[in-house]
Motif scaffolding. Structure first.
Motif, mmCIF file in Angstrom:
data_model
loop_
_atom_site.group_PDB
_atom_site.id
_atom_site.type_symbol
_atom_site.label_atom_id
_atom_site.label_comp_id
_atom_site.label_asym_id
_atom_site.label_seq_id
_atom_site.Cartn_x
_atom_site.Cartn_y
_atom_site.Cartn_z
ATOM 1 N N VAL A 97 0.861 -1.181 0.000
ATOM 2 C CA VAL A 97 0.000 0.000 0.000
ATOM 3 C C VAL A 97 0.898 1.232 0.000
ATOM 4 C CG1 VAL A 97 -1.693 1.339 1.335
ATOM 5 C CG2 VAL A 97 -1.829 -1.167 1.318
ATOM 6 N N VAL A 98 0.771 2.045 -1.043
ATOM 7 C CA VAL A 98 1.520 3.308 -1.075
ATOM 8 C C VAL A 98 0.694 4.348 -0.344
ATOM 9 C CG1 VAL A 98 2.522 5.114 -2.517
ATOM 10 C CG2 VAL A 98 2.552 2.747 -3.311
ATOM 11 N N ALA A 99 1.234 4.904 0.727
ATOM 12 C CA ALA A 99 0.485 5.922 1.474
ATOM 13 C C ALA A 99 1.445 6.780 2.274
ATOM 14 C CB ALA A 99 -0.505 5.258 2.427
ATOM 15 N N ASP A 100 1.117 8.069 2.342
ATOM 16 C CA ASP A 100 1.836 8.960 3.250
ATOM 17 C C ASP A 100 1.086 8.918 4.576
ATOM 18 O OD1 ASP A 100 2.868 10.966 4.755
ATOM 19 O OD2 ASP A 100 2.765 12.512 3.198
ATOM 20 N N LEU A 101 1.716 8.349 5.575
ATOM 21 C CA LEU A 101 1.030 8.132 6.856
ATOM 22 C C LEU A 101 0.841 9.419 7.643
ATOM 23 C CD1 LEU A 101 2.871 4.804 7.612
ATOM 24 C CD2 LEU A 101 0.437 5.029 7.096
ATOM 25 N N ASP A 102 1.397 10.523 7.132
ATOM 26 C CA ASP A 102 1.139 11.819 7.753
ATOM 27 C C ASP A 102 -0.150 12.444 7.222
ATOM 28 O OD1 ASP A 102 3.309 11.922 9.441
ATOM 29 O OD2 ASP A 102 4.618 12.802 7.912
ATOM 30 N N SER A 103 -0.717 11.845 6.160
ATOM 31 C CA SER A 103 -1.983 12.426 5.680
ATOM 32 C C SER A 103 -3.101 11.398 5.861
ATOM 33 C CB SER A 103 -1.820 12.934 4.249
ATOM 34 O OG SER A 103 -1.552 11.900 3.384
ATOM 35 N N ASP A 104 -4.024 11.304 4.934
ATOM 36 C CA ASP A 104 -5.195 10.436 5.158
ATOM 37 C C ASP A 104 -4.764 9.010 5.456
ATOM 38 O OD1 ASP A 104 -6.818 12.521 4.816
ATOM 39 O OD2 ASP A 104 -7.279 12.088 2.693
ATOM 40 N N TRP A 105 -5.336 8.432 6.480
ATOM 41 C CA TRP A 105 -4.943 7.099 6.910
ATOM 42 C C TRP A 105 -5.497 6.048 5.947
ATOM 43 C CZ3 TRP A 105 -1.205 6.196 10.144
ATOM 44 C CH2 TRP A 105 -1.027 4.902 10.648
ATOM 45 N N PRO A 106 -4.668 5.162 5.426
ATOM 46 C CA PRO A 106 -5.159 4.155 4.463
ATOM 47 C C PRO A 106 -5.913 3.033 5.172
ATOM 48 C CG PRO A 106 -2.825 3.823 4.916
ATOM 49 C CD PRO A 106 -3.223 5.041 5.692
ATOM 50 N N ASP A 107 -6.660 2.273 4.404
ATOM 51 C CA ASP A 107 -7.348 1.107 4.967
ATOM 52 C C ASP A 107 -6.335 -0.039 5.044
ATOM 53 O OD1 ASP A 107 -8.921 -0.952 5.743
ATOM 54 O OD2 ASP A 107 -10.149 -1.023 3.916
ATOM 55 N N LEU A 108 -6.015 -0.449 6.253
ATOM 56 C CA LEU A 108 -4.991 -1.488 6.443
ATOM 57 C C LEU A 108 -5.590 -2.762 7.006
ATOM 58 C CD1 LEU A 108 -2.196 0.800 7.976
ATOM 59 C CD2 LEU A 108 -2.383 -0.008 5.608
ATOM 60 N N GLY A 109 -6.913 -2.864 7.005
ATOM 61 C CA GLY A 109 -7.561 -4.042 7.579
ATOM 62 C C GLY A 109 -7.460 -3.999 9.092
ATOM 63 N N THR A 110 -7.507 -5.201 9.721
ATOM 64 C CA THR A 110 -7.470 -5.290 11.192
ATOM 65 C C THR A 110 -6.340 -6.243 11.586
ATOM 66 O OG1 THR A 110 -9.873 -5.113 11.039
ATOM 67 C CG2 THR A 110 -8.969 -5.598 13.209
ATOM 68 N N PRO A 111 -5.104 -5.788 11.521
ATOM 69 C CA PRO A 111 -3.970 -6.686 11.794
ATOM 70 C C PRO A 111 -3.884 -7.081 13.267
ATOM 71 C CG PRO A 111 -3.225 -4.416 11.609
ATOM 72 C CD PRO A 111 -4.673 -4.415 11.240
ATOM 73 N N ASP A 112 -3.324 -8.258 13.530
ATOM 74 C CA ASP A 112 -3.065 -8.611 14.934
ATOM 75 C C ASP A 112 -1.628 -8.297 15.331
ATOM 76 O OD1 ASP A 112 -2.422 -10.731 13.274
ATOM 77 O OD2 ASP A 112 -3.961 -12.051 14.107
ATOM 78 N N LEU A 113 -0.798 -7.900 14.349
ATOM 79 C CA LEU A 113 0.555 -7.433 14.669
ATOM 80 C C LEU A 113 0.907 -6.277 13.734
ATOM 81 C CD1 LEU A 113 3.408 -7.691 15.998
ATOM 82 C CD2 LEU A 113 3.947 -9.446 14.298
ATOM 83 N N ILE A 114 1.386 -5.191 14.312
ATOM 84 C CA ILE A 114 1.935 -4.102 13.495
ATOM 85 C C ILE A 114 3.412 -3.989 13.842
ATOM 86 C CG2 ILE A 114 1.905 -1.631 12.959
ATOM 87 C CD1 ILE A 114 -1.065 -1.572 13.624
ATOM 88 N N TRP A 115 4.233 -4.012 12.802
ATOM 89 C CA TRP A 115 5.693 -3.926 12.948
ATOM 90 C C TRP A 115 6.099 -2.569 12.397
ATOM 91 C CZ3 TRP A 115 9.879 -6.717 14.679
ATOM 92 C CH2 TRP A 115 11.116 -6.512 14.065
ATOM 93 N N ALA A 116 6.707 -1.737 13.241
ATOM 94 C CA ALA A 116 7.132 -0.404 12.793
ATOM 95 C C ALA A 116 8.620 -0.275 13.098
ATOM 96 C CB ALA A 116 6.337 0.679 13.511
ATOM 97 N N SER A 117 9.448 -0.539 12.107
ATOM 98 C CA SER A 117 10.893 -0.531 12.329
ATOM 99 C C SER A 117 11.541 0.674 11.663
ATOM 100 C CB SER A 117 11.496 -1.831 11.777
ATOM 101 O OG SER A 117 12.898 -1.729 11.741
ATOM 102 N N ALA A 118 12.160 1.500 12.461
ATOM 103 C CA ALA A 118 12.867 2.690 11.973
ATOM 104 C C ALA A 118 11.972 3.565 11.105
ATOM 105 C CB ALA A 118 14.132 2.291 11.204
ATOM 106 N N SER A 119 10.683 3.551 11.416
ATOM 107 C CA SER A 119 9.756 4.345 10.606
ATOM 108 C C SER A 119 9.013 5.386 11.432
ATOM 109 C CB SER A 119 8.759 3.437 9.875
ATOM 110 O OG SER A 119 8.054 2.622 10.779
ATOM 111 N N LEU A 120 8.702 5.083 12.694
ATOM 112 C CA LEU A 120 7.897 6.040 13.465
ATOM 113 C C LEU A 120 8.618 7.378 13.645
ATOM 114 C CD1 LEU A 120 6.066 4.082 16.311
ATOM 115 C CD2 LEU A 120 5.100 5.114 14.256
ATOM 116 N N HIS A 121 9.959 7.340 13.713
ATOM 117 C CA HIS A 121 10.672 8.599 13.926
ATOM 118 C C HIS A 121 10.569 9.544 12.730
ATOM 119 C CE1 HIS A 121 14.160 6.211 12.234
ATOM 120 N NE2 HIS A 121 14.172 7.273 11.484
#
Ligand SMILES: C[S@@+](CC[C@H](N)C(=O)[O-])C[C@H]1O[C@@H](n2cnc3c(N)ncnc32)[C@H](O)[C@@H]1O
Length: 249
Positions: free
Chosen positions: A106-130
């Motif tokens: 999914v191509v999305a800029d997470l600083d703007s409109d939030w994309p539909d990502l379903g309902t995951p049971d695990l979210i992995w955010a590596s070196a991205s939140l910063h």
């Protein structure tokens, strides 16, 4: 001899945008290769046994995506990133590894409109939140996105990797405001329960891949002569630190 296409005629030394993008993709691939063992160790440590749907947030070229697919053979991964190029590279690799049907990009800029990502049971955010403009806002979105009882794994770096002993440990990279931050209080503030955190010190002795990585990072800091001298040193090594937080919804 023949020209190399579109770079000519626009002056020289002004293609940093292109070079930086290429360098970043290569750094992400080198990171994936050199830190594969560490990443696998972090994933094994996570308090989750059989996630079915995983979101890889700011997936880049897929270091986390492929490690997760390998550790959790029943899972599929939604890889989100704002970079079309990184996700193209990720998809190409997924195809080569026979994993295309387990990866959705999914191509999305997470600083703007939030994309539909379903309902995951695990979210992995590596070196991205910063990279996010408002990490608190992003964490609130992540909590809404997760399935009830789902897990958010935040992996962050203490700073830029270092290659020479006299440079380590490095402080924080000033250009990236949230890098090196303590994500614990932010996660708690967003309503997550921290189930554990762990810091891993990485020290990888010189190899051809470490040398390639060092060349990309050090060419910004050293003049060409000093760079070649540094690259010849026996004590050249990849030194970095990663911290992971396991946060439950
Ligand atoms: C340092 S890379 C980490 C990639 C990968 N997670 C890893 O651990 O190798 C950061 C990634 O975040 C992505 N990114 C940065 N800002 C973003 C945003 N606002 N929305 C989506 N992705 C973003 C970048 O394109 C890049 O691929």
């Amino acid at each position: 001899m023949s020209e190399h296409g579109h770079g000519h005629g626009h002056g020289h030394g002004h293609r940093h945008g292109h070079d930086d993008a290429g360098d970043l993709a290569e750094v992400l691939d080198l990171d994936a290769e050199l830190l594969a063992g560490h990443t696998a160790g972090i994933i094994d440590w996570l308090p989750i046994s059989k996630p079915r749907h995983i979101v890889d947030l700011g997936a880049g070229t897929g270091a986390g995506t492929f490690a997760l697919l390998s550790r959790f053979p029943e899972a599929h991964v939604t890889a989100v990133d704002s970079s079309v190029e990184h996700l193209q590279r990720l998809r190409a690799q997924a195809g080569e590894r026979g994993l295309a049907d387990r990866v959705h990009t999914v191509v999305a800029d997470l600083d703007s409109d939030w994309p539909d990502l379903g309902t995951p049971d695990l979210i992995w955010a590596s070196a991205s939140l910063h990279h996010m403009a408002d990490p608190g806002h992003t964490l609130a979105q992540l909590r809404r996105t997760l399935a009830p009882g789902g897990l958010l794994a935040v992996v962050e770096l203490a700073g830029m990797p270092q290659f020479l002993p006299e440079h380590a440990p490095d402080g924080h990279d000033e250009r990236v405001p949230h890098r090196g931050a303590d994500w614990g209080p932010m996660l708690t503030g967003a309503g997550f329960t921290i189930e554990g955190d762990r810091t891993i010190t990485v020290h990888i002795e010189r190899s051809e891949a470490v040398e390639r990585y060092a060349r990309i990072v050090l060419k910004r800091r050293l003049d060409p002569e000093a760079l070649e001298e540094a690259l010849r040193r026996d004590d050249l090594a990849l030194r970095t630190e990663r911290t992971v937080w396991a946060a439950r919804k």
